[in-house]
Design an enzyme around this catalytic site. Structure first.
Site, PDB file in Angstrom:
ATOM      1  N   ASP A   2      35.686 -49.103  19.118  1.00 56.04           N
ATOM      2  CA  ASP A   2      34.983 -50.216  18.464  1.00 56.04           C
ATOM      3  C   ASP A   2      33.742 -50.642  19.240  1.00 56.04           C
ATOM      4  O   ASP A   2      33.372 -51.815  19.251  1.00 56.04           O
ATOM      5  CB  ASP A   2      35.927 -51.425  18.280  1.00 56.04           C
ATOM      6  CG  ASP A   2      37.243 -51.018  17.653  1.00 56.04           C
ATOM      7  OD1 ASP A   2      37.195 -50.339  16.624  1.00 56.04           O
ATOM      8  OD2 ASP A   2      38.311 -51.365  18.206  1.00 56.04           O
ATOM      9  N   HIS A  48      33.886 -47.357  11.480  1.00 61.54           N
ATOM     10  CA  HIS A  48      32.477 -47.565  11.771  1.00 61.54           C
ATOM     11  C   HIS A  48      31.848 -48.471  10.718  1.00 61.54           C
ATOM     12  O   HIS A  48      31.830 -48.142   9.536  1.00 61.54           O
ATOM     13  CB  HIS A  48      31.741 -46.220  11.794  1.00 61.54           C
ATOM     14  CG  HIS A  48      32.283 -45.294  12.842  1.00 61.54           C
ATOM     15  ND1 HIS A  48      32.025 -43.961  12.860  1.00 61.54           N
ATOM     16  CD2 HIS A  48      33.059 -45.527  13.907  1.00 61.54           C
ATOM     17  CE1 HIS A  48      32.632 -43.405  13.893  1.00 61.54           C
ATOM     18  NE2 HIS A  48      33.273 -44.342  14.544  1.00 61.54           N
TER      19      HIS A  48
HETATM   20  P1  GDP Z   1      32.605 -48.179  16.069  1.00 60.30           P
HETATM   21  O1  GDP Z   1      33.901 -47.803  15.477  1.00 60.30           O
HETATM   22  O2  GDP Z   1      32.462 -47.783  17.483  1.00 60.30           O
HETATM   23  O3  GDP Z   1      31.424 -47.771  15.224  1.00 60.30           O
HETATM   24  O4  GDP Z   1      32.566 -49.767  16.110  1.00 60.30           O
HETATM   25  P2  GDP Z   1      32.936 -50.792  14.939  1.00 60.30           P
HETATM   26  O5  GDP Z   1      32.101 -50.529  13.753  1.00 60.30           O
HETATM   27  O6  GDP Z   1      34.401 -50.862  14.772  1.00 60.30           O
HETATM   28  O7  GDP Z   1      32.590 -52.160  15.640  1.00 60.30           O
HETATM   29  C1  GDP Z   1      31.354 -52.499  15.960  1.00 60.30           C
HETATM   30  C2  GDP Z   1      31.009 -53.757  15.176  1.00 60.30           C
HETATM   31  O8  GDP Z   1      29.989 -54.385  15.873  1.00 60.30           O
HETATM   32  C3  GDP Z   1      30.448 -53.473  13.797  1.00 60.30           C
HETATM   33  O9  GDP Z   1      30.761 -54.543  12.944  1.00 60.30           O
HETATM   34  C4  GDP Z   1      28.956 -53.424  14.021  1.00 60.30           C
HETATM   35  O10 GDP Z   1      28.189 -53.796  12.900  1.00 60.30           O
HETATM   36  C5  GDP Z   1      28.792 -54.428  15.109  1.00 60.30           C
HETATM   37  N1  GDP Z   1      27.733 -54.134  16.048  1.00 60.30           N
HETATM   38  C6  GDP Z   1      27.309 -52.941  16.511  1.00 60.30           C
HETATM   39  N2  GDP Z   1      26.338 -53.116  17.430  1.00 60.30           N
HETATM   40  C7  GDP Z   1      26.162 -54.452  17.539  1.00 60.30           C
HETATM   41  C8  GDP Z   1      25.325 -55.260  18.349  1.00 60.30           C
HETATM   42  O11 GDP Z   1      24.551 -54.797  19.161  1.00 60.30           O
HETATM   43  N3  GDP Z   1      25.466 -56.622  18.209  1.00 60.30           N
HETATM   44  C9  GDP Z   1      26.331 -57.199  17.333  1.00 60.30           C
HETATM   45  N4  GDP Z   1      26.407 -58.517  17.263  1.00 60.30           N
HETATM   46  N5  GDP Z   1      27.128 -56.448  16.555  1.00 60.30           N
HETATM   47  C10 GDP Z   1      27.049 -55.115  16.670  1.00 60.30           C
END
Ligand code: GDP
Length: 477
Positions: free
Chosen positions: A57, A85
């Site tokens: 995440d 994601h």
């Molecule tokens: P992944 O599985 O590694 O892609 O991660 P997830 O999608 O589960 O979790 C990341 C969450 O954080 C998502 O809701 C993204 O939109 C959000 N996100 C990603 N990068 C950033 C950031 O730099 N700042 C903020 N506030 N949210 C972010």
């Protein structure tokens, strides 16, 4: 066979070459601020990968989505519909569990590799969501004929196993991923290619497999006729997508195309390197790209690690920098730390450097993306878990206890840095970040010895600080 006399000069010239290339590489790495080597965007690579550096995440999907705009192919190599994601693009939110994040780019070919376990109903649901948003993308998706099919009974077994473990449950997404990899390892699993052949022969294999798992798990009611009917319909729809992706991807490479391997889950959830048994059932680290896509390891020329500015994890298992009080609650609500796949609360804590050093050792990151730096923007002081102490000894960077008890016994030595207490979401370059935010990033670089190239300052595609390269991501750039 070469004689000793022939081998010795060869060994000497090899050693000289290695020494020369070491100094050559050194001379190519200008210092940025007080950091360690040049930043790397990933855009210039032939085969790049985005991998999670913690417990998942981290925001890998956002970086994949950005990079995908300039890559010819985006390929998933591990896991199944247990990825979560979340992408925020043009005011819309997309949650991908199984489809590669390159699906949002119309010129990018997306591949579900042989290392993935394929849940067809979920895949079609995600394709439908794209279609509903005006993004019909059946034609830019290819599926490996060697990927294993994930059936509904795999999910039934997942549920049975988790329920048996009660409060010691692994915390799986109950998407059937582990049981599907288990039938693969038992050599009773069924691959996509077999579904495309004679359907009667497929049905016989399928019914035999159901019987085997029913016997193993004490029998459970199961609608085989219903699932077979559904599979028969899916079979027609995936016909144009199923192919030998190993040949496809290697031929594309030979023809000069660029490939982005999209990691799901993360290093500490890797079947071998993670905090076993609180792990996922596939290889989430760099080695998984070779086995999950059929790409020679030495062709991977850029490994980007995504590391959240703090730490989160879902499910049970030791978590040395966990914050269980007010600060943890704040990180959870401010960072929206609830699983995209399950909706479960994520546990939150300070950034854990030994975890990042350990994952860096395995993955060999060329560069890092520190994500969600904006979530720390209100803190007066920010802590970094810099070192682990175990039995009075400071562990060296890269050392990590292999057992849950060992990790549980680690004490964390923290460093405290001043916060920046201002909104950073509009920053796009490193220089625009407040001095204390820059200092936080630089301290991460010092502790990990890895340059930070990308810094997330918000969930949107454009909310990204780029360092050492421009932030015009589009293919035409
Ligand atoms: P992944 O599985 O590694 O892609 O991660 P997830 O999608 O589960 O979790 C990341 C969450 O954080 C998502 O809701 C993204 O939109 C959000 N996100 C990603 N990068 C950033 C950031 O730099 N700042 C903020 N506030 N949210 C972010």
């Amino acid at each position: 066979c070469a004689t000793k006399e022939e081998v010795a000069p060869r060994m000497l010239s090899c050693a000289l070459f290695r020494t020369k290339s070491y100094f050559f590489r050194k001379s190519l790495t200008p210092m940025i601020g007080r950091s360690f080597g040049s930043t790397v965007s990933g855009f210039e690579s032939r085969i790049a990968t985005v991998l999670g550096g913690q417990w998942g995440d981290e925001g890998k999907g956002k970086l994949v989505d950005i990079l995908a705009q300039r890559f010819d192919i985006v390929a998933r190599f591990n896991g199944g519909a247990n990825a979560g994601h979340t992408l925020h693009v043009d005011g819309k939110k997309f949650a991908f569990h199984l489809l590669p994040c390159g699906m949002l780019c119309k010129d990018t070919l997306n591949i579900i590799g042989n290392g993935v376990v394929l849940d067809l109903p979920t895949m079609f649901k995600e394709l439908k969501d794209l279609e509903d948003n005006g993004l019909a993308r059946d034609d830019n998706l290819k599926i490996s004929d060697r990927a294993h099919l994930l059936f509904k009974f795999h999910k039934v077994i997942d549920g049975i196993q988790e329920d048996e473990l009660e409060e010691k449950s692994i915390g799986t997404t109950k998407r059937g991923i582990g049981p599907c990899y288990a039938t693969k390892a038992f050599r009773t699993g069924i691959r996509v290619g077999e579904l495309m052949e004679d359907f009667d022969a497929f049905s016989i294999k399928y019914l035999k497999l159901v019987k085997t798992v029913q016997n193993m798990f004490g029998g459970f009611d199961y609608d085989t006729a219903g699932e077979l009917e559904e599979l028969k319909a899916f079979r027609e729809r995936i016909k144009p997508m199923v192919t030998d992706t190993i040949f496809l991807i290697n031929e594309a490479y030979r023809n000069g195309k660029s490939i982005l391997a999209e990691g799901a889950n993360a290093a500490l959830l890797d079947m071998d390197f993670g905090t076993y048994p609180f792990v996922t059932s596939s290889a989430t680290t760099v080695g998984g790209i070779s086995t999950g896509l059929g790409i020679p390891a030495h062709n991977i020329d850029c490994v980007l690690g995504v590391v959240k500015a703090y730490t989160t994890r879902v499910g049970w298992g030791p978590f040395p920098t966990e914050l269980t009080g007010e600060i943890g609650d704040f990180l959870r609500s401010e960072g929206h730390e609830f699983g995209a796949t399950t909706g479960r609360n994520r546990r939150c804590g300070w950034l854990d450097i030994p975890v990042v050093q350990y994952s860096a050792q395995i993955n060999g990151y060329h560069s890092l993306n520190i994500s969600k730096l904006d979530i720390l923007s209100t803190f007066k002081e920010i802590k970094i878990g810099a070192r682990y102490i175990l039995n009075g000894q400071t562990l060296k960077p890269g050392e990590m206890p292999s057992t849950l008890d060992g990790l549980e016994q680690c004490e964390v030595e923290y460093e405290t840095l001043p916060g920046w207490q201002s909104d950073i979401s509009a920053c796009r370059t490193f220089d625009e970040l407040p001095a204390n935010a820059q200092a936080y990033i630089i301290r991460i670089e010092e502790l990990t010895q890895i340059p930070v190239s990308w810094i997330g300052v918000g969930p949107k595609r454009e909310e990204m600080v780029t360092r050492g390269f421009d932030n015009n991501y589009s293919k035409s750039a």
